[in-house]
Design a protein around this motif. Sequence first.
Motif, mmCIF file in Angstrom:
data_model
loop_
_atom_site.group_PDB
_atom_site.id
_atom_site.type_symbol
_atom_site.label_atom_id
_atom_site.label_comp_id
_atom_site.label_asym_id
_atom_site.label_seq_id
_atom_site.Cartn_x
_atom_site.Cartn_y
_atom_site.Cartn_z
ATOM 1 N N ILE A 1837 0.841 -1.197 0.000
ATOM 2 C CA ILE A 1837 0.000 0.000 0.000
ATOM 3 C C ILE A 1837 0.870 1.238 0.000
ATOM 4 N N ARG A 1838 1.929 1.185 0.850
ATOM 5 C CA ARG A 1838 2.772 2.379 0.940
ATOM 6 C C ARG A 1838 3.468 2.653 -0.385
ATOM 7 N N SER A 1839 3.989 1.602 -1.006
ATOM 8 C CA SER A 1839 4.727 1.872 -2.251
ATOM 9 C C SER A 1839 3.777 2.345 -3.361
ATOM 10 N N THR A 1840 2.521 1.832 -3.315
ATOM 11 C CA THR A 1840 1.580 2.292 -4.336
ATOM 12 C C THR A 1840 1.331 3.785 -4.187
ATOM 13 N N LEU A 1841 1.085 4.179 -2.936
ATOM 14 C CA LEU A 1841 0.831 5.601 -2.706
ATOM 15 C C LEU A 1841 2.056 6.413 -3.123
ATOM 16 N N ALA A 1842 3.234 5.894 -2.752
ATOM 17 C CA ALA A 1842 4.461 6.621 -3.104
ATOM 18 C C ALA A 1842 4.556 6.797 -4.609
ATOM 19 N N SER A 1843 4.225 5.735 -5.350
ATOM 20 C CA SER A 1843 4.393 5.879 -6.798
ATOM 21 C C SER A 1843 3.355 6.851 -7.361
ATOM 22 N N ILE A 1844 2.170 6.873 -6.735
ATOM 23 C CA ILE A 1844 1.181 7.843 -7.228
ATOM 24 C C ILE A 1844 1.696 9.254 -6.964
ATOM 25 N N LEU A 1845 2.285 9.463 -5.775
ATOM 26 C CA LEU A 1845 2.820 10.794 -5.467
ATOM 27 C C LEU A 1845 3.928 11.153 -6.456
ATOM 28 N N GLU A 1846 4.731 10.159 -6.749
ATOM 29 C CA GLU A 1846 5.861 10.414 -7.646
ATOM 30 C C GLU A 1846 5.356 10.818 -9.029
ATOM 31 N N TYR A 1847 4.291 10.097 -9.510
ATOM 32 C CA TYR A 1847 3.746 10.429 -10.826
ATOM 33 C C TYR A 1847 3.292 11.869 -10.875
ATOM 34 N N SER A 1848 2.772 12.347 -9.708
ATOM 35 C CA SER A 1848 2.094 13.622 -9.812
ATOM 36 C C SER A 1848 3.051 14.796 -9.656
ATOM 37 N N GLN A 1849 4.372 14.501 -9.586
ATOM 38 C CA GLN A 1849 5.319 15.616 -9.634
ATOM 39 C C GLN A 1849 5.128 16.331 -10.967
ATOM 40 N N PRO A 1850 4.876 17.618 -10.960
ATOM 41 C CA PRO A 1850 4.667 18.279 -12.249
ATOM 42 C C PRO A 1850 5.954 18.267 -13.081
ATOM 43 N N GLU A 1851 5.837 17.953 -14.354
ATOM 44 C CA GLU A 1851 7.005 17.973 -15.237
ATOM 45 C C GLU A 1851 6.654 18.823 -16.440
ATOM 46 N N ALA A 1852 7.666 19.452 -16.990
ATOM 47 C CA ALA A 1852 7.389 20.370 -18.092
ATOM 48 C C ALA A 1852 6.909 19.624 -19.352
ATOM 49 N N SER A 1853 7.542 18.458 -19.594
ATOM 50 C CA SER A 1853 7.312 17.828 -20.906
ATOM 51 C C SER A 1853 5.935 17.178 -21.018
ATOM 52 N N LYS A 1854 5.399 16.735 -19.875
ATOM 53 C CA LYS A 1854 4.188 15.918 -19.976
ATOM 54 C C LYS A 1854 2.950 16.779 -20.157
ATOM 55 N N PRO A 1855 1.879 16.179 -20.668
ATOM 56 C CA PRO A 1855 0.623 16.938 -20.702
ATOM 57 C C PRO A 1855 0.171 17.188 -19.257
ATOM 58 N N ILE A 1856 -0.649 18.216 -19.082
ATOM 59 C CA ILE A 1856 -1.015 18.623 -17.715
ATOM 60 C C ILE A 1856 -1.789 17.496 -17.052
ATOM 61 N N LEU A 1857 -1.290 17.088 -15.899
ATOM 62 C CA LEU A 1857 -1.988 16.024 -15.177
ATOM 63 C C LEU A 1857 -3.294 16.546 -14.618
ATOM 64 N N ASP A 1858 -4.207 15.660 -14.516
ATOM 65 C CA ASP A 1858 -5.480 16.013 -13.899
ATOM 66 C C ASP A 1858 -5.300 15.862 -12.388
ATOM 67 N N GLU A 1859 -5.016 17.014 -11.694
ATOM 68 C CA GLU A 1859 -4.695 16.911 -10.261
ATOM 69 C C GLU A 1859 -5.852 16.303 -9.477
ATOM 70 N N VAL A 1860 -7.059 16.605 -9.950
ATOM 71 C CA VAL A 1860 -8.221 16.151 -9.173
ATOM 72 C C VAL A 1860 -8.192 14.634 -9.036
ATOM 73 N N SER A 1861 -7.922 13.948 -10.150
ATOM 74 C CA SER A 1861 -7.936 12.479 -10.085
ATOM 75 C C SER A 1861 -6.857 11.979 -9.141
ATOM 76 N N ILE A 1862 -5.663 12.575 -9.249
ATOM 77 C CA ILE A 1862 -4.569 12.122 -8.387
ATOM 78 C C ILE A 1862 -4.935 12.376 -6.924
ATOM 79 N N LEU A 1863 -5.471 13.571 -6.657
ATOM 80 C CA LEU A 1863 -5.870 13.889 -5.280
ATOM 81 C C LEU A 1863 -6.910 12.888 -4.789
ATOM 82 N N THR A 1864 -7.847 12.562 -5.693
ATOM 83 C CA THR A 1864 -8.878 11.604 -5.290
ATOM 84 C C THR A 1864 -8.218 10.295 -4.885
ATOM 85 N N ALA A 1865 -7.232 9.858 -5.703
ATOM 86 C CA ALA A 1865 -6.548 8.607 -5.380
ATOM 87 C C ALA A 1865 -5.889 8.703 -4.008
ATOM 88 N N ILE A 1866 -5.211 9.857 -3.779
ATOM 89 C CA ILE A 1866 -4.527 10.018 -2.480
ATOM 90 C C ILE A 1866 -5.560 9.955 -1.361
#
Length: 2030
Positions: A1837-1866
């Motif tokens: 569970i912990r590593s899953t959450l960690a990887s979700i947090l890691e994904y949601s680090q904003p990066e310049a190259s990627k399309p804009i993440l939908d923060e709402v979905s990530i927040l919902t997951a968290i």
Amino acid sequence: MELAHSLLLNEEALAQITEAKRPVFIFEWLRFLDKVLVAANKTDVKEKQKKLVEQLTGLISSSPGPPTRKLLAKNLAALYSIGDTFTVFQTLDKCNDIIKSKDDTTAYLPTKLAAVACVGAFYEKMGRMLGSSFPETVNNLLKSLKSAESQGRSEILMSLQKVLNGLGGAAASCHRDIYKNARSLLTDRSMAVRCAVAKCLLELQNEAVFMWTAELENVATLCFKALENSNYGVRVAVSKLLGTVMATALIPKQATVMRQNVKRATLEEVLELMATGFLRGGSGFLKSGGEMLKVGGSVNREVRVGVTQAYVVFVTTLGGQWLERNFATFLSHVLDLVSHPRATQTHVEAVYSRRCVSFILRATVGSLLGEKAQIAAAKDICQAIGKQMKAVEAVVNDANSENKSGAADVAASQHVMVCALQELGSLVQSLNATASPLIQEPSIGLLETVTSVLLHPSMAARLAAAWCLRCVAVALPFQLTPFLDRCAERLNNLKTSPEAVSGYSFAMAALLGGVHQCPLGIPHAKGKMVVSIAEDLLRTAAQNSRLSLQRTQAGWLLLGSLMTLGPSVVRYHLPKMLLLWRNVFPRSLKELEAEKARGDSFTWQVTLEGRAGALCAMRSFVAHCPELLTEDVIRKLMTPIECAMTMMSHIPSVIKAHGAHLKASAAMVRLRLYDILALLPPKTYEGSFNALLRELVAEFTLTDNSANTTTSLLRSLCHYDDSVLLGSWLQETDHKSIEDQLQPNSASGSGALEHDPSSIYLRIPAGEAVPGPLPLGVSVIDASVALFGVVFPHVSYKHRLQMLDHFAECVKQAKGVRQQAVQLNIFTAVLSALKGLAENKSTLGPEEVRKSALTLVMGALDNPNPILRCAAGEALGRMAQVVGEASFIARMAQYSFDKLKSARDVVSRTGHSLALGCLHRYVGGIGSGQHLKTSVSILLALAQDGTSPEVQTWSLHSLALIVDSSGPMYRGYVEPTLSLVLTLLLTVPPSHTEVHQCLGRCLGAIITTVGPELQGNGATISTIRSSCLVGCAITQDHSDSLVQAAAISCLQQLHMFAPRHVNLSSLVPSLCVHLCSSHLLLRRAAVACLRQLAQREAAEVCEYAMSLAKSAGDKENSGININPFAPGAGSRRDAHSRHQGVNITETGLEGVLFGMLDRETDRKLCSDIHDTLGHMLSSLAVENLSHWLMLCKDVLAASSDMSTAAPLGGGKDEESEKKDEMDDDTMFTTLGEEDKSKPSVAPRWATRVFAADCLCRVIMLCENANKAHFDLALARSARLKNPKNDFLVLHLSDLIRMAFMAATDHSNQLRMAGLQALEDIIKKFASVPEPEFPGHVILEQYQANVGAALRPAFSQDTPSDITAKACQVCSAWIGSGVVSDLNDLRRVHNLLVSSLDKVQAGKGSSSQLYRESATTMEKLAVLKAWAEVYVVAMKIKKEAETKPKRVLKSTEEDEDDFGTVNELPPDSLITLVQPELPALSRLWLAALKDYALLTLPAEFATQLPPDGGAFYTPETIDTARLHYRNSWAPILHAVALWLNSTGFNASETTEETAAAIPNSQKRATSIMLNQTPGTPSTTKSLPEINKDRMHLILGVSIQFLCSPRPEEPVEHVTSCLQALHTLLDSPCARIHIAEDQLLGVELLSVLHRLLLTWDPPSVQLLVTGVVQQIVRAAQDYLQEKRNTLNEDDTEEKENPLALGEGGESGGLVPGKSLVFAAMELLMFILVRHMPHLSSKVSDSPSHIAAKSHLSEESARLVAATVTILSDLPSLCSPAGCMTILPTILFLITRVLKETAVKSADNQVPPPVGAALQGIKTIVTLPTVKTDETQKQWTGLIRSTLASILEYSQPEASKPILDEVSILTAIALFLWSASTEIIGVQSLQNGCMNRFKSALNSCDPWVQAKCYQLLLSVFQHTNRALSTPYIHSLAPIMVEKLKAVERSPPNSNLELLAVQEGIKVLETLVALGEEQNRVQLLALLVPTLISYLLNENAFASASTASKDLHEFALQNLMHIGPLYPHAFKTIRSHA
């Protein structure tokens, strides 16, 4: 070449080029001038006219070649007609002086000829303007005609023809002179002159009345003389003249009749005149005895063939209507010809005369009459047959009176019968099903008449009657079985009449032979019937000597014909057959000797006939049942065959003893023996080779044969390309069937049925209408030659050498004519042997064998007979191919080189030059490369030998072969070859057509060699290309059709390689003109070329063709006289009348091609026309919809009552007469401008079928083009924007009408096509709404048409295939939802109900006309249709149930709209199906059961029920399989739906079933229900029955889904998957699949395989649906088990949670584990749609990193997949979960990361929703938290959450993440998995950062969502979790909310954010403890107060601010009462 393109001749450029190139330069200039003069400005032309005239007249005396003089004359004439005419008389005088000149040297000849050509051109172009000078000119020409040589004669005659054409009636004063001078030349030595005279006289007869009045008889006699010793070209020209003159004599042209009072000839006189030619014996002497070898036989054959063609021209000229009116007279005349003793002096002559008469009938009745008139003609023929037969019966019954003449009448009547019956048969066959009125009308009595002839005393007539019956049966298959029964019955009743036994057995054999052309076949039992009749005949043969011969022959004939029914029938009778065959032959040598001692000549005759019959039946067996030829059977067959071979050697002694009349029977035995041996593998009779070869060699070397018979096979062994050397011997023409009579080999073209009765049931060779086996003498030699070729490769070298030496000896021994015959046969055999060697890839043998062969061949290269030289060359080439050694090839080549260098005689020069060509042809460029240079130089030299056209022809032909075979190696020799070709084209006289044909071939070969290089722009390539184009232009303008055909194929090649350089604007019109040429090969070439052009440039082709129609109109008005009886082919060869004949009207080229389909019979030609139309359709139909639909409609609307020909007009004035045109080959009889567009014949059924297919193609093309084609509203609006726009939906009524016309026609093929079109229309247009009546669809108004089109297809006498198709259409119509009113639907529905009754009637009920599998097809089609309807009904019902109930009457105005909802109960359609369901479900299950059994692999064949299934019989199992394969899928789906809806509770007791199915099926049914018939019927309980049904459905599905064949329709796959899905809806099925886990695993792996091969997303979605069902089933089952365990938990120690996959250890076994299988499959789908999920894919070099946005379908699929993935852990034990969860969580989080992309409208994409739901499902799993797994789980569970947090680090190259979905997951993790996460600092910080950044987000939507999620976190019951978050995040929130005062919200979203924030604060206040509440409220209340607005501000504020004000006010009101104490405190502070 570019320098030549100027108006005046560029004389400087001309002076600079070499002498050799000048003629080409001049020709090129003239070509340019020809194009430019027409288009140029008149004043320009007049300015330069003087100079131009000088240059052109100067060219006259420069000795121009033939093509140049033609163009020169044309240009001069054009120049004068455009410019000033005052110098024309000077020029004319100049020409006349040249013509008068006494200079007779060859050098001066071209100048003279040019002058003659110019004179002709002047008069043709300017006609009466030159009127005054014509008598002088004509006299001048006629004078020089007397002294001219042949070239001059033809040129002068052609000019005279043009003079006559130009002057018309004005030249009357010269007509007699021209006639007198010309007629003597009709018998000129030169064939070219004869052709020219014929054309000249043809022109003359237009105006010269005396030719068809006073001189009529003389003209006829002249024509007959001209036909003696003629060639094909002369026969065509003279017959054209003769036919036209005769037609004019009968119906003169009005204009000429009005001028002079003319006595018209009567029809009798005219026909009598023609008949004398047909019957006369050449020039007065009768036939000499040299009958068999036709070298120098009597002349009258050529005359007869010519007159035959003239008859056709005569009738064609008079037209279809004339023929219709006078058919009876004409028929009786033509039939009298063949009964005349002069026409039938010998048997072969009689056959020839019959062939001619048949040709006349076929060419007139077959082409000129429409279908209705053909039926009338058939009636006339019937009457004629009846009349003849009555006369014959009178003679036969009157046998006692010594009536000698009567016997002769009977003999003559047989030939009449044969002609009449053959024509009748052909007519019926071409009419096909449209001929049904002929049969059904009792007054005609066609069948009675034809069957009466079966008793005719002559065998030929009986066979013809049998053949005619076969034609009728093939055309009308429903007659086949009744015919057979009737013949069998008559045969039994009239057993004692020899004629009856023979005649009826012929008829039965013929009918059986026709079965393979009837797709529905005949009932299986007929085979048994035939066998019993045949056995009976053979058994009783010996009882009565008067009948023994006939019975024996009849018995074997029937058995032979039985074999054509194929293995499925023969298999049952094979043991009996083998026995019969064994018993016919003596068992041993001893028996054979004993036989010889006994017996008289009659017994021997019967014995030999019997053995020949037996061998014939064997041959038929081997040919038609190869599947049954096992080793064992072959061994059994060899016994009688070996006996036959032994017997052969004894026969000569028998013949000696009993007389020569046994020779024929013995020959028949040999023929049959050779035939069967040729079909068996030679290994089987190796032992008998010696004896066999002795027989074969004796046969074709004529050892025991005094007649000089030659084989007919040489033709097929010679190469078709060599036709140019052998003339019409190999060429295909329209007259081939009669021209064959004139060929040099024995009995050529004398094929007739009576030569070999077995041909009545064999397949007809392609291209023949009626089987015509050659006479026995020739057939035996043919068979021996063919067998020699089969055996030779297997013979030892020693024997090969012996035979080759023996051949040389035979040739030496024979003399004269016999030597030629022997040599021809030997060469054919050698060629056959070499071909066999090449096919077997074996070699010729050692040196001595080669030497012997070489001597034989080389000797024939110098033979005076061209056919032998040709064969020798061919043999040489094949030998080189077989030996394949360079040294051998070199030796052969060198020998020919030496010969050619020394030889001077024509014969050896031609032979050896061909030898070189053949060597290259068979060895190819590589093998003969080193000889290339020498070969080419020698052949180029020979080709220049102007003294002998023959040498030029052969050498050029060889050159073409070399160019063809050398390919790129020839590139170095292209230039010299090309320049030679051009030089020859410009100099060789046009009368040497063979040379020109070979030049054309060379040109084509060179173009192919240069190939794609021709596109280049280099200097050399440009020169080559322009030379090729000049060459094409010269050949195109040649007068010979074959040369023109060569030119077309050259241009076709050029167009392929260099399309830009081929000028379509001139090519296409010339092709269109050739479409009506009288020469088959030219028509073929033109169509083939059009086909290629239409592939690339259809639009241009059609445009240019239309331009021809316009220019033809102009031409007519420019004063060229085009006469109503325009001599089509005669003068069309000349440039001036190019536009005659072709009749392009507003329908364009397409219309002409459709018209050609009605009259062309050549297969290749028709298929090319189909292709051309197909290409045009694909490129043009969508753009010009109405044009193409009109075309199809016009063709289809030609119902058979259209008039068959344009009316013959009454008297017309001169003016319109000029415009009229008519052409014999186009078969357009149009006498009159107004009918010009109407062809004379309404489109025939085959063309109508093609048109219906085109209709379907148009619909399909539109489907791929534009949506508006299927949307009325869109189409109308597009039409308003641009009226030119055209859409299919606007033509819907036409489409329906066409489909209706086709579906209700007489012709069965057309009905099929019409129903197909109807089905397409229903499927494509069912959902198109009607814009004017909302809620209705556009098709509704056509329900009456659809019903009417379908009804006839369900009548009792409709063939099964049509009924089956109609069932499809019914189900499509009912299921389409077009008609919603049940009462309207009932009409169509009743058709299906009545069919269902038929199905239930069971097997043997209806009288059988067709094969049993036809009934299978029909029944399955009905069941399939019902199944489809049921599926749709259930779908509608389901949709109705799921929809919320609508309010019925929403508004008042709806009162009068009675179509409201309450009219149509939601289950409307189901109410139609419900009553039939009990019966249907049973039949469906039975059909599925059958299908399951039939799909078993072959090794389980023993498990099939012995007497068939519910709907098939064991005999027709192979054909039945196909029908089951077409219909099982919908049935399966329906069964699944039915089982699901009844919840598997329908246990049908066997009693009910038995009651519903009649007796014949009881046994089958009991088998069907898996019972042995003996067991009591109630043994099966409901669960057992259900289990069986489950197994059946799953079995069928898995079997199919394992490997659906790629050609399966995707509907089958979807039906099957939907059936599985439906099935698994019902609890019963779920339990079944979950109990046996392997079943689920198996199903999943099959589905996985299916996904690998089938791509469409629809299939993938269905698969995921089925997987989900399987997983749910397993979940339910497991839950059930766990529940029961929990209840029993008190006693058991086992932990209920440990149930599930993975057990204690957590291991999953692939192949046994459901979870593993499911994960494999789901992973596959995910990677297919999101390839970067797989590290393998993303690491591979080919992987592109760019991520594409998922399409909507993919998104749905991914979502479904994720949902199933998250369900899987619930199937596992805790340990199992730990095994799979890492993978599952990894996939889900990755999917979340990839798909959570911000969208503009803040929609949550389906995969994101599914992923979040999945996370929730997994995190809240109850089963995993056991002591053993706790640690692992927490880590996960912990590593899953960690990887979700890691994904949601904003990066310049990627399309804009939908923060709402990530927040919902968290939030989900925080909310559901709090215990595992508390206290992990890094995770906590990460989560807080995410929330902080969301709070600070500039997007109000994100803020609002963030507040909502925080609310849930803050409210979490576990304070340890929520406190840190409150401490960290609340201050930020308060700040944000306070800031609102400064920037009030502008939009609803911002407002929402503020409101959500306030709610969180309120919650915090509520959560806070009492003592802190004041501080908290101190934060909240002021904030709220700050939102309130004062009065002034309120008025001006935005709506959002006002709403906020309201909200704040409400909240304050709310808070006050809640916390009164704290509230007061704060108020006081404020």
